[in-house]
Design a protein around this motif. Structure first.
Motif, PDB file in Angstrom:
ATOM      1  N   GLY A   1      28.284  45.938  37.565  1.00 55.49           N
ATOM      2  CA  GLY A   1      27.974  44.661  38.033  1.00 55.49           C
ATOM      3  C   GLY A   1      29.342  44.025  38.764  1.00 55.49           C
ATOM      4  O   GLY A   1      29.350  43.304  39.439  1.00 55.49           O
ATOM      5  N   LEU A   2      30.513  44.522  38.143  1.00 51.44           N
ATOM      6  CA  LEU A   2      31.996  43.996  38.742  1.00 51.44           C
ATOM      7  C   LEU A   2      32.299  44.770  39.990  1.00 51.44           C
ATOM      8  O   LEU A   2      32.568  44.313  40.928  1.00 51.44           O
ATOM      9  N   THR A   3      32.076  45.845  39.890  1.00 48.58           N
ATOM     10  CA  THR A   3      32.346  46.694  41.353  1.00 48.58           C
ATOM     11  C   THR A   3      31.281  46.307  42.443  1.00 48.58           C
ATOM     12  O   THR A   3      31.415  46.763  43.304  1.00 48.58           O
ATOM     13  N   PHE A   4      30.030  46.113  41.957  1.00 48.69           N
ATOM     14  CA  PHE A   4      28.781  45.548  42.897  1.00 48.69           C
ATOM     15  C   PHE A   4      29.439  44.433  43.658  1.00 48.69           C
ATOM     16  O   PHE A   4      29.406  44.253  44.722  1.00 48.69           O
TER      17      PHE A   4
ATOM     18  N   PRO B   1      41.674  48.751  40.469  1.00 45.03           N
ATOM     19  CA  PRO B   1      42.817  48.094  40.396  1.00 45.03           C
ATOM     20  C   PRO B   1      42.400  46.298  40.741  1.00 45.03           C
ATOM     21  O   PRO B   1      43.070  45.526  40.127  1.00 45.03           O
ATOM     22  N   LEU B   2      41.343  46.089  42.002  1.00 47.96           N
ATOM     23  CA  LEU B   2      41.128  44.901  42.271  1.00 47.96           C
ATOM     24  C   LEU B   2      40.304  44.244  41.026  1.00 47.96           C
ATOM     25  O   LEU B   2      40.549  43.012  40.926  1.00 47.96           O
ATOM     26  N   VAL B   3      39.433  45.098  40.263  1.00 47.73           N
ATOM     27  CA  VAL B   3      38.565  44.454  39.202  1.00 47.73           C
ATOM     28  C   VAL B   3      39.751  44.211  37.974  1.00 47.73           C
ATOM     29  O   VAL B   3      39.534  43.385  37.465  1.00 47.73           O
TER      30      VAL B   3
ATOM     31  N   ILE C   1      40.521  37.698  48.353  1.00 50.26           N
ATOM     32  CA  ILE C   1      39.129  36.988  48.454  1.00 50.26           C
ATOM     33  C   ILE C   1      38.161  38.042  47.689  1.00 50.26           C
ATOM     34  O   ILE C   1      37.029  37.574  47.004  1.00 50.26           O
ATOM     35  N   ALA C   2      38.390  39.422  47.715  1.00 50.65           N
ATOM     36  CA  ALA C   2      37.501  40.279  47.066  1.00 50.65           C
ATOM     37  C   ALA C   2      37.713  39.958  45.522  1.00 50.65           C
ATOM     38  O   ALA C   2      36.404  40.006  44.632  1.00 50.65           O
ATOM     39  N   ARG C   3      38.867  39.566  45.125  1.00 50.91           N
ATOM     40  CA  ARG C   3      38.910  39.274  43.535  1.00 50.91           C
ATOM     41  C   ARG C   3      38.225  38.062  43.236  1.00 50.91           C
ATOM     42  O   ARG C   3      37.630  38.069  42.000  1.00 50.91           O
TER      43      ARG C   3
END
Length: 422
Positions: free
Chosen positions: A287-290, A28-30, A402-404
Motif C-alpha cells: 500500500g505504501l509503494t502503491f 528509501p523514499l518510503v 512530492i512522492a513522499r
C-alpha cells in the motif's frame, strides 16, 4: 522501545487500545516518509524487513540485516529521529527463501539468518517456520511448525545474549498470501477461534519443553487472519462481527495481541476497528509503494505535458523492465494482454515495487527529476494530476518530496487509526 510493544496487550485489556504501524518496505523514499512523520509526531517507529527482502545472502534488496539496519538508522539520524525511537523488526524469519531445499538445509540457513537479524539490532522477531520444504509433506502440522519455531527461537536467544538484548517475538502462521491474492475476493474467513487457541497452546507447550519459557513470555503476538485481504483489483475490508469469536480468544491470553498482515488499502475506520479489537500491529507494505508509484506516475504525466520530448519515460521504462524480467509478477498477474498491461502498472499487489532498484529504473526516476528540476508546476496541472495533495505542493518542491507526500498520506491514516481506537 520494545516496552511499547509489550504494553499493547495491557492497553487493550485496560480499555485504552493503541496501535503501531509496521512499515514493511525497503524503498528509501518510503523509509524517508516514515521517518519524517515520526520526527513530526514523536513516539516509536516500527520498520520491518522480510526474510526474502533481507538476509545473509542479500535477499532481493541486496542487503544483509546489518546493512539494512545501518541504512535505516542513518536515515533516522538524517531525519532527526533518535535511534532509540526506532524498532527494527524481522518478518517471516524462517526457511521460506530456501523452501525448495531439504528441510535440514533450509533450516540451517534460517538459523544463520535469525542470528544475523538479532545481532544487527532487530528486536521484534516474527518466527515463521510454516513453509513446507522440498522433503516435507505439502502441509505442516502445528507441532512441526512450533518445533521449528522453537529451534529458531533458541538461536535468537543465544544471539541476543551475545549482544545484550531481549527481543520480543511474534509467532503463528495463518497469514494472507504474501503481497496479496492473485484473484478477485469477496470474503476472507478469519481464523477460527479454536484454531487460534490450538496454535497458541502448541507453541507454548513446545517452547516450555525446549527450555524457552522466558522467550515465550516475551511473545507479544500471534499472527492470525482477521479477514482482510487485497487482490489485484479489489480489497476485502475488515468486518468486526466475523472476527468476534477470534478476538475473544485474547480475553483469556493476558499478555498477547494479534498481528494483522496485509492491512494495505483498508479504510481508516477499518484500521481503527482492527486496533480496537486486538490487532494493534498493522503491517503495511504494498500500500505504501502503491502510493509512491501513484506520485511518481503523476509527476511522469506532468513532465510529459511540460516537455513533449519526455513522453511518459518513467511509466514506459517500468513496463519494459517488467516485461523483460517477468519473474516477480508472472505468477501473480493473469488475464488478457490488456488485463496484464493494466496490472503491471496499477495492481494493488504492486509487483512493480520489485523493480525500482534496477539501474534502468533509477535512471528513469533521475530523468524525471532532471526534467522537472527548476520548473514550476502550474496549479492547473497540479490540480489535474496530483489529486489530494495538489493544494500542498509548492513551486520549489522536488520530485522526491512530492512522492513522499503520497506515501505520507497513507501513513497518516494509519497513525490516526492507531491513536483513536481507544
Amino acid at each position: 522501545m520494545s516496552d511499547f510493544l509489550r504494553g499493547l496487550a495491557e492497553a487493550r485489556r485496560a480499555g485504552r487500545p493503541v496501535g503501531i504501524t509496521s512499515v514493511c518496505s525497503a524503498h528509501p523514499l518510503v523509509l524517508e516518509a516514515t521517518l519524517s512523520l515520526a520526527q513530526r509526531e514523536g513516539g516509536p517507529v516500527l520498520i520491518e524487513a522480510t526474510c526474502n527482502q533481507v538476509n545473509q545472502f542479500g535477499g532481493y534488496t541486496g542487503k544483509t540485516p546489518a546493512e539494512f539496519a545501518g541504512d535505516v538508522l542513518a536515515l533516522a539520524d538524517a531525519s532527526g529521529v533518535a535511534a532509540s525511537s526506532v524498532i527494527l523488526g524481522g518478518d517471516h524469519l524462517g526457511p521460506n527463501p530456501w523452501r525448495r531445499e531439504p528441510a535440514s538445509e533450509a533450516m540451517a540457513k534460517a538459523d544463520v539468518m535469525v542470528a544475523a537479524y538479532v545481532k544487527a539490532g532487530f528486536t521484534k522477531i516474527h518466527l515463521d517456520a510454516s513453509m513446507a520444504c522440498a522433503d516435507d509433506p505439502s502441509t505442516l502440522d502445528d507441532m512441526i511448525v512450533a518445533q521449528r519455531a522453537a529451534r529458531l527461537a533458541k538461536v535468537a536467544e543465544q544471539a541476543a545474549r551475545d549482544v545484550g538484548t531481549k527481543p520480543v517475538y511474534v509467532l503463528g502462521t495463518e497469514v494472507p498470501v504474501p503481497g496479496g491474492a492473485d484473484h478477485a475476493l469477496d470474503v476472507v474467513e478469519p481464523t477460527g477461534a479454536e484454531a487460534a487457541k490450538a496454535t497458541i497452546a502448541t507453541h507454548r507447550e513446545i517452547f516450555i519443553k525446549a527450555g524457552l519459557s522466558e522467550a515465550f513470555d516475551r511473545c507479544i503476538a500471534f499472527v492470525v487472519q482477521p479477514g482482510v485481504e487485497f487482490g489485484n483489483e479489489n480489497v476485502v475490508g475488515y468486518r468486526p462481527q466475523l472476527a468476534s469469536e477470534l478476538t475473544g480468544v485474547l480475553d483469556h491470553e493476558a499478555g498477547l495481541v494479534f498481528e494483522a498482515h496485509s492491512t494495505d488499502y483498508q479504510s481508516e475506520r477499518a484500521l481503527t476497528e482492527l486496533v480496537r479489537d486486538g490487532f494493534p500491529i498493522l503491517k503495511v507494505g504494498p500500500g505504501l509503494t502503491f502510493a509512491l508509484r501513484e506520485g511518481l506516475f503523476a509527476l511522469d504525466l506532468i513532465a510529459t505535458e511540460l516537455d513533449p520530448d519526455y513522453a511518459r519515460n518513467l511509466a514506459v521504462t517500468m513496463e519494459r523492465l517488467m516485461l523483460q524480467h517477468p519473474g516477480d509478477w508472472a505468477g501473480h498477474y493473469h488475464g488478457s494482454d490488456e488485463d496484464i498491461r493494466l496490472q503491471l502498472r496499477y495492481s494493488y499487489s504492486d509487483r512493480i515495487r520489485y523493480y525500482w532498484g534496477y539501474p534502468e529504473a533509477v535512471r528513469a526516476v533521475q530523468r524525471l527529476t532532471d526534467t522537472l528540476h527548476g520548473r514550476q508546476i502550474p496549479q492547473t496541472l497540479a490540480s489535474q494530476f496530483l489529486g489530494r495533495i495538489a493544494d500542498r505542493v509548492g513551486s520549489a518542491d522536488s520530485v522526491s518530496k512530492i512522492a513522499r507526500m503520497f506515501v505520507g498520506d497513507v501513513l497518516e491514516t494509519y497513525g490516526r487509526a492507531c491513536r483513536q481506537a481507544g
